[in-house]
Design a protein around this motif. Sequence first.
Motif, PDB file in Angstrom:
ATOM      1  N   GLY A  68       3.203   0.692  -3.683  1.00 23.64           N
ATOM      2  CA  GLY A  68       2.517   0.456  -4.944  1.00 23.64           C
ATOM      3  C   GLY A  68       2.883  -0.889  -5.535  1.00 23.64           C
ATOM      4  N   ALA A 107       0.820  -1.210   0.000  1.00 28.38           N
ATOM      5  CA  ALA A 107       0.000   0.000   0.000  1.00 28.38           C
ATOM      6  C   ALA A 107       0.853   1.259   0.000  1.00 28.38           C
ATOM      7  CB  ALA A 107      -0.932   0.001   1.204  1.00 28.38           C
ATOM      8  N   ALA A 139      -6.537   5.241   3.753  1.00 26.22           N
ATOM      9  CA  ALA A 139      -6.204   5.822   2.452  1.00 26.22           C
ATOM     10  C   ALA A 139      -5.236   4.949   1.657  1.00 26.22           C
ATOM     11  CB  ALA A 139      -5.620   7.224   2.643  1.00 26.22           C
ATOM     12  N   SER A 140      -4.207   4.451   2.301  1.00 24.18           N
ATOM     13  CA  SER A 140      -3.208   3.651   1.585  1.00 24.18           C
ATOM     14  C   SER A 140      -3.801   2.360   1.046  1.00 24.18           C
ATOM     15  CB  SER A 140      -2.027   3.328   2.511  1.00 24.18           C
ATOM     16  OG  SER A 140      -1.321   4.500   2.847  1.00 24.18           O
ATOM     17  N   LEU A 145      -9.883  10.674  -2.778  1.00 21.79           N
ATOM     18  CA  LEU A 145      -8.636  10.003  -2.408  1.00 21.79           C
ATOM     19  C   LEU A 145      -7.447  10.656  -3.095  1.00 21.79           C
ATOM     20  CD1 LEU A 145      -7.386   7.552  -0.905  1.00 21.79           C
ATOM     21  CD2 LEU A 145      -7.694   6.242  -3.022  1.00 21.79           C
ATOM     22  N   PHE A 146      -7.608  11.000  -4.356  1.00 22.44           N
ATOM     23  CA  PHE A 146      -6.520  11.661  -5.074  1.00 22.44           C
ATOM     24  C   PHE A 146      -6.217  13.026  -4.450  1.00 22.44           C
ATOM     25  CE2 PHE A 146      -4.759  14.418  -8.342  1.00 22.44           C
ATOM     26  CZ  PHE A 146      -3.705  13.642  -8.810  1.00 22.44           C
ATOM     27  N   HIS A 161      -4.300  12.598  -1.176  1.00 20.70           N
ATOM     28  CA  HIS A 161      -2.889  12.257  -1.384  1.00 20.70           C
ATOM     29  C   HIS A 161      -2.122  13.417  -2.016  1.00 20.70           C
ATOM     30  CE1 HIS A 161      -2.394   8.117  -0.087  1.00 20.70           C
ATOM     31  NE2 HIS A 161      -3.590   7.846  -0.579  1.00 20.70           N
ATOM     32  N   TYR A 167      -7.233   0.616  -5.928  1.00 15.69           N
ATOM     33  CA  TYR A 167      -7.342   1.247  -7.243  1.00 15.69           C
ATOM     34  C   TYR A 167      -6.145   0.883  -8.117  1.00 15.69           C
ATOM     35  CZ  TYR A 167     -11.360   3.931  -5.651  1.00 15.69           C
ATOM     36  OH  TYR A 167     -12.601   4.287  -5.199  1.00 15.69           O
ATOM     37  N   ASP A 168      -4.995   0.674  -7.488  1.00 17.26           N
ATOM     38  CA  ASP A 168      -3.811   0.225  -8.218  1.00 17.26           C
ATOM     39  C   ASP A 168      -4.063  -1.170  -8.790  1.00 17.26           C
ATOM     40  OD1 ASP A 168      -1.277  -0.143  -9.218  1.00 17.26           O
ATOM     41  OD2 ASP A 168      -0.252  -0.080  -7.285  1.00 17.26           O
ATOM     42  N   HIS A 183      -6.963   1.864   0.207  1.00 14.81           N
ATOM     43  CA  HIS A 183      -7.835   2.183  -0.925  1.00 14.81           C
ATOM     44  C   HIS A 183      -7.003   2.494  -2.175  1.00 14.81           C
ATOM     45  CE1 HIS A 183     -11.458   1.991   1.399  1.00 14.81           C
ATOM     46  NE2 HIS A 183     -11.040   2.901   2.245  1.00 14.81           N
ATOM     47  N   ARG A 184      -5.892   3.146  -1.960  1.00 17.90           N
ATOM     48  CA  ARG A 184      -5.000   3.431  -3.088  1.00 17.90           C
ATOM     49  C   ARG A 184      -4.496   2.132  -3.711  1.00 17.90           C
ATOM     50  NH1 ARG A 184       0.314   7.011  -2.067  1.00 17.90           N
ATOM     51  NH2 ARG A 184       0.760   5.229  -0.722  1.00 17.90           N
ATOM     52  N   GLN A 200     -12.967   8.124  -5.288  1.00 15.20           N
ATOM     53  CA  GLN A 200     -11.657   8.083  -5.943  1.00 15.20           C
ATOM     54  C   GLN A 200     -11.086   9.492  -6.127  1.00 15.20           C
ATOM     55  OE1 GLN A 200     -11.640   5.892  -9.599  1.00 15.20           O
ATOM     56  NE2 GLN A 200      -9.423   5.761  -9.692  1.00 15.20           N
TER      57      GLN A 200
END
Length: 206
Positions: free
Chosen positions: A36, A33, A111-112, A179-180, A183, A118-119, A114-115, A176
């Motif tokens: 990436g 997370a 947050a991490s 979230l962007f 970050h 999406y990755d 969820h990121r 989404q």
Amino acid sequence: MSTPTRKQRIERRPDKFGERRRQLAKSALLTLAERGYANTSLRDIANNSDFTHGVLHYYFADKNELIIFGVLEYKAECVTRYDAATEGATSTEDLTARFAEAMATTLTDDASMHRLWYDMRAQGYFDAGFRPAVGEIESGLEAMIWRVVSRYCELDGAVPAITPPIAYALFDGLFQQALFRLHNGDDTAPQSLAAQVATVMESMLT
């Protein structure tokens, strides 16, 4: 009383292998997370955890299997949080407040993770191995969103003006984007998300 068969005895044993996989995946997801998917290998995960590369490879064939298993576990838990947060709502206003708060809270606290989701979803465009898990997660999230929408309409005595896929696309898109922004250093993203959720909820009735 009859003596249990060998198969029955095996079925009653604790799922030690599965539990160990869950422990490993939970630890590994923290590294994934943060770094990436593309920037992390099984060896990187081992170097940033209490587990050796050999142990990870014993329980997971490769990085893809690990991330798929871990994200599936995490998202299954995440869905239950929304159900718990909205359970017991007594009015549309109450339900909206609970749902908006749940989305804003998980945006900040997870947050991490969820990121990473999406990755992983993006990887599905290039690697067919991810697609079944992505589809399963998306179906679960869509169903969760629709439970909230259906309950909102029930409390209002109305019928939805949108379909389940549209409802999911609306809330997922808002999430989404938030979230962007988060970050990217926007500390107001959670509050903005909560306000947007309330606005969308009010527009879903016929």
